[in-house]
Design an enzyme around this catalytic site. Structure first.
Site, PDB file in Angstrom:
ATOM      1  N   SER A 131       0.837  -1.187   0.000  1.00  0.00           N
ATOM      2  CA  SER A 131       0.000   0.000   0.000  1.00  0.00           C
ATOM      3  C   SER A 131       0.883   1.253   0.000  1.00  0.00           C
ATOM      4  CB  SER A 131      -0.964  -0.054   1.190  1.00  0.00           C
ATOM      5  OG  SER A 131      -2.011   0.878   1.044  1.00  0.00           O
ATOM      6  N   MET A 132       0.819   2.107   1.012  1.00  0.00           N
ATOM      7  CA  MET A 132       1.719   3.255   1.060  1.00  0.00           C
ATOM      8  C   MET A 132       3.167   2.804   0.936  1.00  0.00           C
ATOM      9  SD  MET A 132       2.222   6.218   4.004  1.00  0.00           S
ATOM     10  CE  MET A 132       3.400   5.390   5.070  1.00  0.00           C
TER      11      MET A 132
END
Length: 258
Positions: free
Chosen positions: A95-96
């Site tokens: 994700s991030m």
């Protein structure tokens, strides 16, 4: 949980392996911490040493201000990793963390440090932007609802007001970093890229995951697993097997000779 912190606050070695042939740098999701990768680290053989990145603003770094800028985070983590480049550094981000892994890979290659493999999980390609993402502006209640919907944070923790007071500032900061990030065109990466995604992830569709191929001149592979945004937790064994297949054959000579 056995942890080797060392002098650098950015990196955690849960299972130190001085004789490992390759290091795998693991970058957590928004609101996540290095401990998310403890089971991941434990699952690898001694030939792969896992370095889990610890962002400011959480766990033992909770008194430090969180960094709400992907590029600034990438700069600081790259500085920390330069001291670990005595052996190959592969990158795995979820994700991030996938956005950070991409930016770090670009910086390492600019420094002349070869990246043998980049694994990007649960995130669309950097050049694929979705409009109107503004979770970081939500009320606390709205932010908690978002976390519950993604099913990546323990619901009991989110129901505890004292815990929320501790963790929400870092989570909000991470979302701000993600949602204000804009891809800056640059030369394609040289390293191979593997994109991993869940087949029911509301944050990434298959076309957005395939678009990672546009960001490397090396090989590209897309792997789809059952599950949503946090498919990684349920599919850990399969993901570890995939990563091992890519990393265990690596040697310094193979990387040096290209």
């Amino acid at each position: 949980m056995r942890t080797t912190v060392g002098a650098d606050p950015w990196l955690r070695r849960f299972h130190p392996s001085p004789d490992a042939g390759v290091r795998l740098v693991c970058l957590p999701h928004a609101g996540g911490s290095a401990s998310f990768y403890f089971p991941f680290s434990r699952a690898f053989p001694a030939a792969v040493e896992v370095l889990a990145v610890q962002y400011p603003g959480r766990q033992e770094r909770h008194q430090e201000p969180a960094v709400a800028d992907i590029n600034l985070l990438a700069d600081r983590i790259t500085d920390a990793l330069a001291a670990e480049a005595d052996r190959p550094l592969a990158l795995f981000g979820h994700s991030m963390g996938a956005m950070l892994a991409f930016e770090i890979a670009s910086r390492l290659e600019e420094l002349g440090i070869a990246v043998p493999q980049l694994f990007v999980s649960g995130r669309r390609a950097p050049s694929r932007h979705r409009a109107m993402e503004s979770v970081h502006t939500f009320t606390d209640e709205g932010l908690v609802a978002e976390l519950l919907a993604l099913d990546g944070t323990d619901a009991e923790l989110l129901a505890d007001p004292e815990v929320l007071q501790m963790i929400l500032p870092a989570i909000r900061s991470d979302y701000r970093a993600v949602e204000t990030y804009r891809y800056r065109p640059r030369p394609k990466l040289l390293c191979p890229v593997v994109a991993l995604t869940g087949d029911s992830d509301p944050r990434v569709d298959l076309d957005e995951a395939r678009a990672w191929a546009d960001h490397t001149s090396g090989s590209f592979d897309l792997r789809v697993f059952p599950g949503g945004h946090f498919y990684l937790s349920a599919q850990q064994t399969a993901v570890v097997e995939l990563v091992q297949q890519r990393l265990l054959p690596l040697t310094w000579s193979e990387i040096r000779d290209g």
